[in-house]
Design a protein around this motif. Structure first.
Motif, PDB file in Angstrom:
ATOM      1  N   LEU A  10     -13.110 -63.987   9.015  1.00  0.00           N
ATOM      2  CA  LEU A  10     -11.698 -63.963   9.412  1.00  0.00           C
ATOM      3  C   LEU A  10     -11.387 -62.680  10.178  1.00  0.00           C
ATOM      4  O   LEU A  10     -10.712 -62.699  11.207  1.00  0.00           O
ATOM      5  CB  LEU A  10     -10.815 -64.093   8.174  1.00  0.00           C
ATOM      6  CG  LEU A  10      -9.301 -64.232   8.422  1.00  0.00           C
ATOM      7  CD1 LEU A  10      -8.675 -65.118   7.347  1.00  0.00           C
ATOM      8  CD2 LEU A  10      -8.604 -62.873   8.406  1.00  0.00           C
ATOM      9  N   GLY A  11     -11.902 -61.538   9.675  1.00  0.00           N
ATOM     10  CA  GLY A  11     -11.671 -60.269  10.359  1.00  0.00           C
ATOM     11  C   GLY A  11     -12.277 -60.257  11.750  1.00  0.00           C
ATOM     12  O   GLY A  11     -11.652 -59.780  12.706  1.00  0.00           O
ATOM     13  N   GLU A  12     -13.490 -60.781  11.887  1.00  0.00           N
ATOM     14  CA  GLU A  12     -14.125 -60.825  13.200  1.00  0.00           C
ATOM     15  C   GLU A  12     -13.376 -61.751  14.155  1.00  0.00           C
ATOM     16  O   GLU A  12     -13.251 -61.459  15.351  1.00  0.00           O
ATOM     17  CB  GLU A  12     -15.575 -61.295  13.049  1.00  0.00           C
ATOM     18  CG  GLU A  12     -16.470 -60.293  12.336  1.00  0.00           C
ATOM     19  CD  GLU A  12     -17.884 -60.813  12.153  1.00  0.00           C
ATOM     20  OE1 GLU A  12     -18.186 -61.907  12.702  1.00  0.00           O
ATOM     21  OE2 GLU A  12     -18.680 -60.150  11.469  1.00  0.00           O
ATOM     22  N   PHE A  13     -12.856 -62.838  13.609  1.00  0.00           N
ATOM     23  CA  PHE A  13     -12.088 -63.769  14.438  1.00  0.00           C
ATOM     24  C   PHE A  13     -10.809 -63.110  14.942  1.00  0.00           C
ATOM     25  O   PHE A  13     -10.451 -63.238  16.120  1.00  0.00           O
ATOM     26  CB  PHE A  13     -11.759 -65.015  13.614  1.00  0.00           C
ATOM     27  CG  PHE A  13     -10.944 -66.052  14.355  1.00  0.00           C
ATOM     28  CD1 PHE A  13     -11.463 -66.707  15.457  1.00  0.00           C
ATOM     29  CD2 PHE A  13      -9.660 -66.364  13.935  1.00  0.00           C
ATOM     30  CE1 PHE A  13     -10.713 -67.664  16.140  1.00  0.00           C
ATOM     31  CE2 PHE A  13      -8.905 -67.312  14.609  1.00  0.00           C
ATOM     32  CZ  PHE A  13      -9.436 -67.965  15.715  1.00  0.00           C
ATOM     33  N   LEU A  14     -10.129 -62.372  14.068  1.00  0.00           N
ATOM     34  CA  LEU A  14      -8.913 -61.668  14.480  1.00  0.00           C
ATOM     35  C   LEU A  14      -9.223 -60.626  15.557  1.00  0.00           C
ATOM     36  O   LEU A  14      -8.487 -60.498  16.538  1.00  0.00           O
ATOM     37  CB  LEU A  14      -8.253 -60.993  13.274  1.00  0.00           C
ATOM     38  CG  LEU A  14      -7.620 -61.912  12.225  1.00  0.00           C
ATOM     39  CD1 LEU A  14      -7.131 -61.093  11.034  1.00  0.00           C
ATOM     40  CD2 LEU A  14      -6.479 -62.722  12.825  1.00  0.00           C
ATOM     41  N   ARG A  58      -6.900 -53.489   7.133  1.00  0.00           N
ATOM     42  CA  ARG A  58      -7.709 -53.947   6.000  1.00  0.00           C
ATOM     43  C   ARG A  58      -8.041 -55.436   6.112  1.00  0.00           C
ATOM     44  O   ARG A  58      -9.106 -55.882   5.671  1.00  0.00           O
ATOM     45  CB  ARG A  58      -6.994 -53.649   4.685  1.00  0.00           C
ATOM     46  CG  ARG A  58      -6.985 -52.159   4.331  1.00  0.00           C
ATOM     47  CD  ARG A  58      -6.388 -51.915   2.960  1.00  0.00           C
ATOM     48  NE  ARG A  58      -4.957 -52.172   2.957  1.00  0.00           N
ATOM     49  CZ  ARG A  58      -4.260 -52.508   1.875  1.00  0.00           C
ATOM     50  NH1 ARG A  58      -4.882 -52.657   0.716  1.00  0.00           N
ATOM     51  NH2 ARG A  58      -2.968 -52.689   1.950  1.00  0.00           N
ATOM     52  N   LEU A  59      -7.133 -56.198   6.721  1.00  0.00           N
ATOM     53  CA  LEU A  59      -7.385 -57.621   6.928  1.00  0.00           C
ATOM     54  C   LEU A  59      -8.543 -57.811   7.907  1.00  0.00           C
ATOM     55  O   LEU A  59      -9.438 -58.639   7.678  1.00  0.00           O
ATOM     56  CB  LEU A  59      -6.115 -58.294   7.455  1.00  0.00           C
ATOM     57  CG  LEU A  59      -6.096 -59.829   7.504  1.00  0.00           C
ATOM     58  CD1 LEU A  59      -6.297 -60.403   6.118  1.00  0.00           C
ATOM     59  CD2 LEU A  59      -4.774 -60.307   8.094  1.00  0.00           C
ATOM     60  N   GLU A  60      -8.529 -57.055   8.994  1.00  0.00           N
ATOM     61  CA  GLU A  60      -9.630 -57.135   9.955  1.00  0.00           C
ATOM     62  C   GLU A  60     -10.946 -56.658   9.344  1.00  0.00           C
ATOM     63  O   GLU A  60     -12.020 -57.103   9.738  1.00  0.00           O
ATOM     64  CB  GLU A  60      -9.314 -56.305  11.198  1.00  0.00           C
ATOM     65  CG  GLU A  60      -8.487 -57.022  12.226  1.00  0.00           C
ATOM     66  CD  GLU A  60      -8.601 -56.393  13.615  1.00  0.00           C
ATOM     67  OE1 GLU A  60      -9.330 -55.383  13.764  1.00  0.00           O
ATOM     68  OE2 GLU A  60      -7.976 -56.919  14.551  1.00  0.00           O
ATOM     69  N   GLN A  61     -10.880 -55.753   8.407  1.00  0.00           N
ATOM     70  CA  GLN A  61     -12.089 -55.228   7.769  1.00  0.00           C
ATOM     71  C   GLN A  61     -12.608 -56.134   6.652  1.00  0.00           C
ATOM     72  O   GLN A  61     -13.634 -55.829   6.033  1.00  0.00           O
ATOM     73  CB  GLN A  61     -11.808 -53.828   7.211  1.00  0.00           C
ATOM     74  CG  GLN A  61     -11.558 -52.781   8.295  1.00  0.00           C
ATOM     75  CD  GLN A  61     -11.076 -51.458   7.719  1.00  0.00           C
ATOM     76  OE1 GLN A  61     -10.660 -51.379   6.556  1.00  0.00           O
ATOM     77  NE2 GLN A  61     -11.133 -50.400   8.528  1.00  0.00           N
TER      78      GLN A  61
END
Length: 288
Positions: A10-14, A58-61
């Motif tokens: 999810l973080g990589e997609f963002l 933190r969401l991206e991480q």
């Protein structure tokens, strides 16, 4: 794929989606200077989605999970299509609930007639998100010509924060603006999944540091009654009481009226402004 792997993906997609957007695409000013990374900055995405930069980082991480409303806001900010949106929600393990489209708010003819008959009392009708739905001639002369504002941008909070004339019209602009932010926060609690409201909060958060600060403070206020002092270029200093009445046909429509006590200089000022606006209808549109 386990939970941690989902969060990492999810973080990589963002990050990938953020890198593929330009500031101009999302309505941000493009300074033309070179950026250290392609696309949008993390803080820009966070501001447009009305969340903190730390939370988004933190969401991206891959360190935290996001709620469905936050995911919906990010999907809007990052311009995701339906398949990308489904993928985002799937990675987060959230049910896909598309925002229900609410009917376009319209003012009933009888309410518009009431507005028009209030020739000595400024009055407007505000709807969801504090959108300005209708107004009378004296309100246009007192505040601004709402008819010249594109309908999508005809919002009272947006007007207070983005129109420089509002900062001189209201003697205590900061108090008025703080109250508007608190009232909009109350709207957000009532309609947390409203994409137009999320868009408005994101836009104002990026454009105005004071709005960003006051929004983060989480103060709330209902649209009820109060007093405002205005410095009008035609009518002079006016101290006006304002009150709200709820429309019987739509509880999300509020009739807001400004009045002054009879015999006061402010009451005389309103009468002067009403007479002036009747004689100079075009000039009244540009008075504030």
């Amino acid at each position: 794929m386990n939970r941690d792997a989902h969060l990492n993906e999810l973080g990589e997609f963002l990050r990938a989606r953020r890198a593929g957007l330009s500031p101009r695409t999302v309505g941000l000013p493009d300074s033309g200077s070179l950026r250290r990374v392609p696309g949008l900055r993390r803080e820009e995405v966070a501001q447009l989605a009305a969340i903190s930069t730390d939370f988004y980082t933190r969401l991206e991480q891959g360190r935290i999970q996001a709620s469905a409303p936050v995911l919906a806001a990010l999907a809007r900010v990052l311009h995701l299509d339906d398949d990308q949106r489904d993928y985002l929600f799937g990675l987060a393990g959230k049910d896909q609930k598309r925002p229900r489209r609410r009917a376009l708010q319209k003012v009933q003819p009888q309410l518009q007639r009431l507005l028009d008959d209030l020739t000595a009392t400024p009055a407007i009708v505000m709807g969801r998100r504090m959108d300005v739905l209708a107004w009378n001639a004296l309100a246009a002369a007192l505040v601004t010509d709402f008819g010249r504002i594109p309908e999508r941008h005809r919002n009272y909070v947006r007007l207070v924060f983005t129109d420089p004339a509002m900062r001189t019209l209201y003697s205590d602009w900061e108090t008025v603006a703080r109250t508007c932010a608190a009232q909009l926060r109350m709207e957000a609690a009532t309609y947390p999944d409203d994409p137009r409201l999320t868009e408005l909060v994101g836009e104002l958060s990026v454009q105005d540091p004071q709005f960003r600060e006051w929004w983060a403070a989480h103060h709330v206020a209902a649209l009820s009654v109060g007093t405002k002092t205005l410095h009008h270029p035609v009518a002079g200093d006016l101290t006006l009481d304002w009150d709200t009445l709820t429309a019987s046909t739509d509880p999300d429509q509020q009739l807001v009226i400004w009045t002054a006590e009879v015999g006061t200089p402010s009451h005389d000022g309103l009468r002067i402004l009403a007479s002036w606006a009747a004689d100079h209808p075009k000039a009244a549109s540009d008075s504030a």
